[in-house]
Scaffold this motif. Sequence first.
Motif, PDB file in Angstrom:
ATOM      1  N   GLN A 175       0.839  -1.191   0.000  1.00 35.67           N
ATOM      2  CA  GLN A 175       0.000   0.000   0.000  1.00 35.67           C
ATOM      3  C   GLN A 175       0.876   1.244   0.000  1.00 35.67           C
ATOM      4  O   GLN A 175       2.019   1.230   0.460  1.00 35.67           O
ATOM      5  CB  GLN A 175      -0.896   0.004   1.226  1.00 35.67           C
ATOM      6  N   GLN A 176       0.336   2.318  -0.539  1.00 35.73           N
ATOM      7  CA  GLN A 176       1.051   3.584  -0.557  1.00 35.73           C
ATOM      8  C   GLN A 176       1.215   4.101   0.876  1.00 35.73           C
ATOM      9  O   GLN A 176       0.314   3.991   1.688  1.00 35.73           O
ATOM     10  CB  GLN A 176       0.272   4.624  -1.368  1.00 35.73           C
ATOM     11  N   ILE A 177       2.375   4.652   1.150  1.00 30.60           N
ATOM     12  CA  ILE A 177       2.658   5.210   2.471  1.00 30.60           C
ATOM     13  C   ILE A 177       2.154   6.647   2.499  1.00 30.60           C
ATOM     14  O   ILE A 177       2.292   7.387   1.517  1.00 30.60           O
ATOM     15  CB  ILE A 177       4.167   5.156   2.769  1.00 30.60           C
ATOM     16  N   ASP A 178       1.584   7.017   3.619  1.00 25.15           N
ATOM     17  CA  ASP A 178       1.085   8.377   3.783  1.00 25.15           C
ATOM     18  C   ASP A 178       2.265   9.354   3.760  1.00 25.15           C
ATOM     19  O   ASP A 178       3.183   9.271   4.569  1.00 25.15           O
ATOM     20  CB  ASP A 178       0.325   8.478   5.110  1.00 25.15           C
ATOM     21  N   ARG A 179       2.234  10.269   2.819  1.00 24.00           N
ATOM     22  CA  ARG A 179       3.346  11.203   2.625  1.00 24.00           C
ATOM     23  C   ARG A 179       3.559  12.096   3.850  1.00 24.00           C
ATOM     24  O   ARG A 179       4.697  12.404   4.218  1.00 24.00           O
ATOM     25  CB  ARG A 179       3.088  12.057   1.390  1.00 24.00           C
ATOM     26  N   THR A 180       2.487  12.491   4.513  1.00 21.08           N
ATOM     27  CA  THR A 180       2.634  13.362   5.697  1.00 21.08           C
ATOM     28  C   THR A 180       3.383  12.636   6.810  1.00 21.08           C
ATOM     29  O   THR A 180       4.157  13.253   7.541  1.00 21.08           O
ATOM     30  CB  THR A 180       1.261  13.836   6.200  1.00 21.08           C
TER      31      THR A 180
END
Length: 118
Positions: free
Chosen positions: A100-105
């Motif tokens: 899954q994509q990691i949260d950029r924040t």
Amino acid sequence: MTAVPPRRRMVPAYLATGGRSRPSRTAFDRLTLLHSASPDPPQGLEAEHRRLWELLRPGALTLVEAAAHLRLPVSATNFLAADLVDAGGLQARSPIPRAQQIDRTLVERLLDGLRSLR
């Protein structure tokens, strides 16, 4: 010199399925990993089943790769693989799901925290 045309299959691909419209089990994903389950082939294999089993004997391939080597449509190879899994000649493993994509924040906060440690 004339070019030699590519060899055509003598048996149409739909005959490899035995005239069935659905495989014996839930259809495999195109990236399902297939590998041999036993050192010896199951008894009473038809020619196309034996070709698939022999292709997978040295190692594992995805359903799509096996179809390409056999020069069969993926749907026909799906039937063959399902039959061999039912006979105990092959094992099938679902493809590994994408990460899954990691949260950029979250990553930015982590970098800020690491920079503050200097």
